[in-house]
Design an enzyme around this catalytic site. Structure first.
Site: not given
Length: 498
Positions: A267, A272, A279, A290, A349, A351, A353
């Site tokens: 990933k 993010d 967030k 991230d 959020d 995201e 996956r």
């Protein structure tokens, strides 16, 4: 730092410093006994004086010890002998490094027989000491105008073993430790970079540099390429950002190219915000980490290339930012993934996956031997396992056990969570084939269940590193995990295929 191995005992060795273990209460190790005899009871007299009792995390530096060839002797507390295990060993090594960094010592010698870790070989001790030593000197100061000049003067470490028959295996362990440490440093560097520097484009450039230096094949897919492939899920995350997304592919061939590769999918969300599902502001700066899954793929590929492992390995990195804007994906939007499955995005959020599912589908073209994805995927994993253990889920029990064993060997542990069909119902959507979240309950598991729908054509495991990829607080920074676990797993795979 340079490392070396000798078959030797303390009597005739020469060094700026020798490290000698002392158990609680004041019990001498074999090396300490040898030196005590040479010095006519000098070591025992120090212990009797009460200056060192052998407790864990204690040390005492001796200067000009008579009748030895050492300028200094560092006594390290090992705690109770019957309780000396992996954690205590690593604490002793950290104490050693901490004590030496306060001195002008440039070279040091360790007698591995002083550190009798149950069920651990000298090879393991060498690998772990090298990783710990290089990690202790790691500094990230390339973004500072005036880097701190507090580097240790320690430049060389020699490991002494008793048995010449172990020499070849110990030298191999030394090379493995160096490769893992170098991979961890690369992973840390990428994670610690500011997000305005480490963009998807920057990662693509780094991939090309890594490929050039280590004779890998690098392929960078642009957004127009992803559109042609139908990567609607990945592109849905990228829509809100002005930074173009990249799909980065790195290929390493240690075998005939016809051999099926192992594929690592990392990933790569370089920042993010949560997108429209924004967030909270507190600690949002840490969302630059991230992309740690992507960083670990870089680091593992570097380690494998340095070791020249006889395996074929492909790294796939979907890289993007997740930003809020007028173009950003909204909660309730439905997108079509590369696999053809439609996804209702209930929370922008969630995201990771969404980008991983298209990357996993892309991995099918390599007809992989197995696929492992690595992602800072869920806060729920931090709640479940804290910051010590990586979450592991898999559609193949043998693969899961092999990864767990690699984590145990590498002192980079994972813990397996269930992946039963009963959890899949939590992802039902009234408007698409699948929802991208399943509610608060079992959040780590439902995230893996989502990914599992895109992995039916190969053996697959998922590593959730949300709790282990970086440290917060005073020691804020990337940890370099799970490069040790992944590299150890790949070393075992290479041995199994011999």
């Amino acid at each position: 730092m340079d490392f070396g191995i000798k078959v030797a005992t303390p009597e005739k060795q020469r060094s700026a410093c020798a490290v000698i273990g002392i158990f609680e209460s004041r019990k001498m190790t074999e090396s300490a006994k040898v030196l005590d005899k040479i010095t006519q009871g000098y070591i025992k007299s120090i212990l009797t004086s009460g200056d060192m009792d052998g407790k864990v995390n204690t040390s005492l530096l001796l200067h000009n010890v008579p009748d030895t060839n050492f300028k200094r002797i560092l006594l390290i507390g090992l705690g109770k002998e019957q309780e000396f295990k992996e954690k205590t060993f690593l604490a002793a090594i950290n104490s050693t490094l901490g004590a030496l960094q306060k001195t002008a010592v440039t070279d040091v010698i360790l007698f591995l027989s002083d550190f009798p870790v149950k069920e651990r070989t000298n090879e393991w001790k060498i690998t772990q000491t090298i990783i710990t030593s290089i990690s202790s000197t790691y500094r990230f100061d390339q973004l500072k105008s005036k880097p701190e000049n507090n580097q240790s003067r320690l430049r060389k470490m020699i490991f002494c073993i008793d048995n010449r028959a172990e020499l070849a295996a110990c030298e191999q362990a030394m090379q493995q430790g160096l490769a893992i440490a170098h991979g961890m440093s690369l992973t840390k560097n990428l994670g610690n970079l500011a997000p305005n520097v480490c963009t998807p484009t920057y990662l693509a450039t780094e991939a090309k540099e890594l490929a050039k230096t280590h004779k890998l094949k690098a392929t960078i897919l642009e957004e127009k390429d992803m559109e042609k492939l139908g990567m609607g899920s990945f592109l849905a995350v990228a829509r809100g950002s002005e930074q173009p997304a990249k799909l980065i592919v790195l290929e390493y061939y240690g075998l005939n190219k016809k051999e099926n590769p192992i594929v690592l999918v990392g990933k790569g969300v370089t920042f993010d915000t949560g997108g429209i599902s924004l967030k909270p502001a507190a600690e949002m700066d840490e969302m630059k980490f991230d992309m740690s899954g992507a960083g670990s793929v870089f680091g593992t590929l570097l380690a494998v290339a340095e070791l020249k492992l006889p395996i074929n390995l492909v790294g796939i990195i979907p890289a993007t930012e997740n930003m809020p804007s007028g173009r950003a994906t909204k909660p309730g939007d439905v997108v079509t993934s590369m696999s053809g499955q439609t996804i209702e995005i209930l929370n922008t959020d969630a995201e990771g996956r969404l980008i991983l599912c298209d990357a996993l589908t892309y991995a099918e073209r390599y007809n992989p031997k197995l696929v492992i994805d690595i992602a800072t995927l869920t806060g729920a994993c931090v709640i479940a396992l804290g910051n010590f253990t990586t979450g592991l889920m898999s559609n193949d029990e043998k693969l899961a056990h092999e990864l767990l064993a690699a984590g145990e060997q590498a002192a980079d542990r994972a813990w397996q969570l269930p992946l039963g069909d009963e959890y899949q119902d939590l992802l039902k959507s009234n408007f698409a084939d699948i929802a991208n979240i399943g509610g608060r309950a079992a959040g780590t598991i439902t995230a893996a269940c989502f990914l599992s729908r895109f992995t039916k054509k190969f053996r697959w495991a998922h590593l959730d590193i949300a709790g282990t990829a970086w440290k917060s607080g005073r020691d804020k920074g990337a940890s370099g995990r799970p490069v040790p676990l992944l590299t150890q797993f790949l070393i075992a795979q290479a041995k199994a295929s011999d």
